[in-house]
Design an enzyme around this catalytic site. Structure first.
Site, PDB file in Angstrom:
ATOM      1  N   GLY A 113      -7.125   3.737  11.431  1.00  0.00           N
ATOM      2  CA  GLY A 113      -7.845   2.486  11.165  1.00  0.00           C
ATOM      3  C   GLY A 113      -8.067   2.174   9.697  1.00  0.00           C
ATOM      4  CB  THR A 114      -7.004   3.745   6.447  1.00  0.00           C
ATOM      5  OG1 THR A 114      -5.880   4.263   7.112  1.00  0.00           O
ATOM      6  CG2 THR A 114      -7.920   4.852   6.079  1.00  0.00           C
ATOM      7  N   GLY A 115      -5.955   0.975   7.506  1.00  0.00           N
ATOM      8  CA  GLY A 115      -5.350  -0.312   7.159  1.00  0.00           C
ATOM      9  C   GLY A 115      -6.228  -1.468   7.605  1.00  0.00           C
ATOM     10  CB  CYS A 116      -8.031  -2.109  10.806  1.00  0.00           C
ATOM     11  SG  CYS A 116      -6.664  -1.753  11.916  1.00  0.00           S
ATOM     12  CB  THR A 144      -5.782   8.280   7.815  1.00  0.00           C
ATOM     13  OG1 THR A 144      -4.821   8.833   8.716  1.00  0.00           O
ATOM     14  CG2 THR A 144      -6.006   9.217   6.661  1.00  0.00           C
ATOM     15  CE  LYS A 197      -1.802  -1.591   3.725  1.00  0.00           C
ATOM     16  NZ  LYS A 197      -2.576  -1.705   4.982  1.00  0.00           N
TER      17      LYS A 197
END
Ligand code: PXL
Length: 260
Positions: free
Chosen positions: A207-210, A205, A173
């Site tokens: 928690g975007t990865g989760c 942003t 990413k």
């Protein structure tokens, strides 16, 4: 059949990241969500005050309880906390052929360690070979491969390297690259696909990865393939960032009610 998905991850009491984000995302995609907790954070949108990693025994028992009764159609791992937790998760999951999405979470939004240093090696050696998709950001990809991430070509090289460790597909990413559009690189079976999205200038942003990994997992649980799952998940995350509710005084959560 009701699609079901399981997250094995840490808790964020402020609700933006970790299992809270995963369960909201599963729900939004119409998937029944389950959660095995690996660690507790004490945090809000401003800071992480504490991290407490659960024992491998407790993680193993939670996972066993789910798997023996209502095994999910897809699984996602997030922050696992320790090498011992990774070991018990792999010991149990390598018996199954369930689609597995690995978000190799190493540090929190605020820079606190969510994975012990010695665990990175175990993650690469044991978890990676059973992953259908691993989704590192550029910092995690750099830490795992030693390749300095500055351009798309660096992401490509890192993806190849991680793919050699056994992950079926790798999504590096690029959102944390300095400028330009957010380009993610999906690498599978020797081919790469670039997924581009406009960069949104925002603080929200957390928690975007989760949320991204959970959305992929939800789509896999519904029977979609990896590429389609990633594309749909990326669209959802972008809309979730654009319509973030603006909660808290620090890095706020995204909008998990965004359209899927
Ligand atoms: O986004 C990484 C992450 C994963 N899991 C938990 C977190 C965070 C980020 O802060 O708090 C529990």
């Amino acid at each position: 059949m009701t699609p079901t998905a399981l997250t094995i991850a840490g808790s964020d009491p402020s609700g933006g990241a970790g299992i809270q984000a995963d369960l909201k995302t599963f729900h939004q995609f119409g998937v029944y969500g389950m959660a095995v907790i690996s660690l507790l954070t004490v945090q809000n949108t401003r800071e992480v005050k504490e991290v407490s990693v659960l024992s491998p025994e407790l993680v193993q028992q939670q996972l066993q309880a789910v798997m023996e009764d209502l095994p999910p159609l897809a699984i996602k791992t997030g922050a696992l906390g320790s090498a011992a937790n990774i070991e018990v998760v792999v010991d149990m999951l390598q018996e199954t052929a369930l689609p597995l999405v690995v978000d190799p979470v190493m540090v929190s939004t605020h820079g606190r360690a969510l994975l012990a240093q010695d665990a990175v090696d175990v993650l690469m050696r044991r978890l990676m070979p059973i992953a259908d998709l691993i989704m590192p950001n550029i910092h995690e990809a750099q830490l795992m491969t030693g390749i300095k991430m500055e351009r798309i070509e660096d992401m490509h090289m890192a993806a190849e390297r991680l793919s050699d460790l056994g992950a079926r597909a790798v999504l590096v990413k690029g959102g944390h690259l300095d400028k330009g559009p957010c380009v993610d690189l999906l690498y599978a079976e020797g081919e790469r696909i670039l997924l581009e999205a406009d960069r949104v200038d925002t603080m929200n942003t957390h928690g975007t990865g989760c949320t991204f990994a959970a959305a992929v997992c939800a789509n896999l649980a519904k029977g979609l393939d990896v590429l389609e799952s990633v594309q749909r998940a990326k669209g959802y995350v972008l809309r979730a960032i654009e319509t973030a509710p603006g909660l808290g005084q620090g890095h706020g959560p995204v909008n998990h009610h965004a359209t899927v």
